[in-house]
Write a protein that holds these residues in place. Structure first.
Motif, PDB file in Angstrom:
ATOM      1  N   PHE A  20       0.795  -1.224   0.000  1.00  0.00           N
ATOM      2  CA  PHE A  20       0.000   0.000   0.000  1.00  0.00           C
ATOM      3  C   PHE A  20       0.832   1.281   0.000  1.00  0.00           C
ATOM      4  CE2 PHE A  20      -2.787  -3.210   1.881  1.00  0.00           C
ATOM      5  CZ  PHE A  20      -3.876  -3.090   1.033  1.00  0.00           C
ATOM      6  N   SER A  21       2.145   1.173  -0.143  1.00  0.00           N
ATOM      7  CA  SER A  21       2.994   2.356  -0.055  1.00  0.00           C
ATOM      8  C   SER A  21       2.734   3.360  -1.172  1.00  0.00           C
ATOM      9  CB  SER A  21       4.466   1.960  -0.042  1.00  0.00           C
ATOM     10  OG  SER A  21       4.826   1.333  -1.251  1.00  0.00           O
ATOM     11  N   ARG A  22       2.411   2.891  -2.353  1.00  0.00           N
ATOM     12  CA  ARG A  22       2.157   3.819  -3.463  1.00  0.00           C
ATOM     13  C   ARG A  22       0.900   4.640  -3.196  1.00  0.00           C
ATOM     14  NH1 ARG A  22       4.216   4.131  -8.742  1.00  0.00           N
ATOM     15  NH2 ARG A  22       5.403   2.291  -8.220  1.00  0.00           N
ATOM     16  N   ARG A  23      -0.120   4.013  -2.637  1.00  0.00           N
ATOM     17  CA  ARG A  23      -1.346   4.743  -2.306  1.00  0.00           C
ATOM     18  C   ARG A  23      -1.104   5.723  -1.160  1.00  0.00           C
ATOM     19  NH1 ARG A  23      -5.493  -0.259  -2.573  1.00  0.00           N
ATOM     20  NH2 ARG A  23      -5.482  -0.473  -4.826  1.00  0.00           N
ATOM     21  N   LEU A  24      -0.261   5.338  -0.219  1.00  0.00           N
ATOM     22  CA  LEU A  24       0.020   6.210   0.919  1.00  0.00           C
ATOM     23  C   LEU A  24       0.912   7.384   0.535  1.00  0.00           C
ATOM     24  CD1 LEU A  24       0.611   3.607   3.769  1.00  0.00           C
ATOM     25  CD2 LEU A  24      -1.313   5.168   3.530  1.00  0.00           C
ATOM     26  N   ALA A  25       1.606   7.300  -0.581  1.00  0.00           N
ATOM     27  CA  ALA A  25       2.522   8.365  -0.995  1.00  0.00           C
ATOM     28  C   ALA A  25       1.793   9.678  -1.252  1.00  0.00           C
ATOM     29  CB  ALA A  25       3.301   7.945  -2.237  1.00  0.00           C
ATOM     30  N   SER A  26       0.530   9.613  -1.645  1.00  0.00           N
ATOM     31  CA  SER A  26      -0.230  10.833  -1.932  1.00  0.00           C
ATOM     32  C   SER A  26      -0.938  11.380  -0.691  1.00  0.00           C
ATOM     33  CB  SER A  26      -1.249  10.560  -3.037  1.00  0.00           C
ATOM     34  OG  SER A  26      -2.172   9.572  -2.604  1.00  0.00           O
ATOM     35  N   THR A  27      -0.743  10.764   0.451  1.00  0.00           N
ATOM     36  CA  THR A  27      -1.359  11.209   1.698  1.00  0.00           C
ATOM     37  C   THR A  27      -0.280  11.784   2.618  1.00  0.00           C
ATOM     38  OG1 THR A  27      -1.093   9.110   2.863  1.00  0.00           O
ATOM     39  CG2 THR A  27      -3.052   9.350   1.495  1.00  0.00           C
ATOM     40  N   PRO A  28      -0.682  12.457   3.670  1.00  0.00           N
ATOM     41  CA  PRO A  28       0.318  12.968   4.621  1.00  0.00           C
ATOM     42  C   PRO A  28       0.889  11.892   5.546  1.00  0.00           C
ATOM     43  CG  PRO A  28      -1.871  13.797   5.180  1.00  0.00           C
ATOM     44  CD  PRO A  28      -1.995  13.015   3.916  1.00  0.00           C
ATOM     45  N   VAL A  29       0.457  10.663   5.392  1.00  0.00           N
ATOM     46  CA  VAL A  29       0.928   9.559   6.228  1.00  0.00           C
ATOM     47  C   VAL A  29       2.285   9.078   5.704  1.00  0.00           C
ATOM     48  CG1 VAL A  29       0.421   7.242   7.064  1.00  0.00           C
ATOM     49  CG2 VAL A  29      -1.429   8.873   6.741  1.00  0.00           C
ATOM     50  N   SER A  30       3.289   9.075   6.568  1.00  0.00           N
ATOM     51  CA  SER A  30       4.630   8.661   6.161  1.00  0.00           C
ATOM     52  C   SER A  30       4.927   7.247   6.649  1.00  0.00           C
ATOM     53  CB  SER A  30       5.673   9.635   6.717  1.00  0.00           C
ATOM     54  OG  SER A  30       5.705   9.547   8.126  1.00  0.00           O
ATOM     55  N   ALA A  31       6.004   6.680   6.134  1.00  0.00           N
ATOM     56  CA  ALA A  31       6.405   5.327   6.524  1.00  0.00           C
ATOM     57  C   ALA A  31       6.683   5.230   8.023  1.00  0.00           C
ATOM     58  CB  ALA A  31       7.618   4.880   5.719  1.00  0.00           C
ATOM     59  N   PRO A  32       7.390   6.189   8.639  1.00  0.00           N
ATOM     60  CA  PRO A  32       7.592   6.088  10.085  1.00  0.00           C
ATOM     61  C   PRO A  32       6.289   6.089  10.880  1.00  0.00           C
ATOM     62  CG  PRO A  32       9.160   7.636   9.168  1.00  0.00           C
ATOM     63  CD  PRO A  32       8.206   7.278   8.075  1.00  0.00           C
ATOM     64  N   MET A  33       5.300   6.842  10.396  1.00  0.00           N
ATOM     65  CA  MET A  33       4.005   6.862  11.084  1.00  0.00           C
ATOM     66  C   MET A  33       3.321   5.491  11.002  1.00  0.00           C
ATOM     67  SD  MET A  33       2.774  10.515   9.633  1.00  0.00           S
ATOM     68  CE  MET A  33       1.329  10.860  10.600  1.00  0.00           C
ATOM     69  N   VAL A  34       3.382   4.894   9.831  1.00  0.00           N
ATOM     70  CA  VAL A  34       2.753   3.584   9.638  1.00  0.00           C
ATOM     71  C   VAL A  34       3.430   2.532  10.506  1.00  0.00           C
ATOM     72  CG1 VAL A  34       2.360   1.731   7.963  1.00  0.00           C
ATOM     73  CG2 VAL A  34       1.936   4.097   7.316  1.00  0.00           C
ATOM     74  N   PHE A  35       4.769   2.500  10.482  1.00  0.00           N
ATOM     75  CA  PHE A  35       5.474   1.474  11.235  1.00  0.00           C
ATOM     76  C   PHE A  35       5.378   1.699  12.743  1.00  0.00           C
ATOM     77  CE2 PHE A  35       7.512   0.559   7.125  1.00  0.00           C
ATOM     78  CZ  PHE A  35       7.247  -0.799   7.089  1.00  0.00           C
ATOM     79  N   THR A  36       5.281   2.945  13.173  1.00  0.00           N
ATOM     80  CA  THR A  36       5.068   3.205  14.595  1.00  0.00           C
ATOM     81  C   THR A  36       3.695   2.701  15.024  1.00  0.00           C
ATOM     82  OG1 THR A  36       6.513   5.135  14.545  1.00  0.00           O
ATOM     83  CG2 THR A  36       4.942   4.999  16.362  1.00  0.00           C
ATOM     84  N   ALA A  37       2.687   2.986  14.218  1.00  0.00           N
ATOM     85  CA  ALA A  37       1.338   2.501  14.527  1.00  0.00           C
ATOM     86  C   ALA A  37       1.284   0.972  14.530  1.00  0.00           C
ATOM     87  CB  ALA A  37       0.339   3.067  13.522  1.00  0.00           C
ATOM     88  N   LEU A  38       1.938   0.356  13.558  1.00  0.00           N
ATOM     89  CA  LEU A  38       1.962  -1.113  13.520  1.00  0.00           C
ATOM     90  C   LEU A  38       2.734  -1.681  14.709  1.00  0.00           C
ATOM     91  CD1 LEU A  38       2.465  -1.697   9.703  1.00  0.00           C
ATOM     92  CD2 LEU A  38       0.411  -2.155  11.037  1.00  0.00           C
ATOM     93  N   GLY A  39       3.802  -0.995  15.117  1.00  0.00           N
ATOM     94  CA  GLY A  39       4.558  -1.432  16.287  1.00  0.00           C
ATOM     95  C   GLY A  39       3.723  -1.376  17.555  1.00  0.00           C
TER      96      GLY A  39
END
Length: 107
Positions: free
Chosen positions: A22-41
């Protein structure tokens, strides 16, 4: 490999694969990879689903986190353009001279 660490490895692999899908879809949003991985953590950690148990043997997890942080910082640094450093004023210098030492001291 014990059952607990097998589940931990599976959870980390699933989170990484999920982000990759889902990284390509998230690229157009203000959600960054660190935010996603922190939430998943938080989700797979003791606060959430309690898949990741840090009470017994946190050594491998700490190594994984340090490697992920080093890769994240390296890839972020690669995206900075030299022109942005010149036009950004003193922000990069403040981040390096003030923010970095404070982060190291807090860590």
């Amino acid at each position: 490999m014990s059952g607990s660490s097998a589940w931990t490895g599976a959870a980390v692999a699933a989170a990484t694969i999920g982000y990759a899908l889902f990284s390509r879809r998230l690229a157009s949003t203000p959600v960054s990879a660190p935010m996603v991985f922190t939430a998943l953590g938080v989700l797979i950690g003791p606060v959430g689903l309690d898949v990741l148990d840090l009470g017994h043997d946190a050594g491998p997890v700490l190594t994984l986190v340090e490697a992920a942080l080093a890769l994240l910082l390296f890839t972020d640094a690669m995206t900075v353009r030299r022109g942005d450093l010149r036009t950004g004023g003193y922000l990069p210098m403040r981040l390096l001279a003030i923010g970095l030492p404070l982060s190291i001291a807090a860590g």
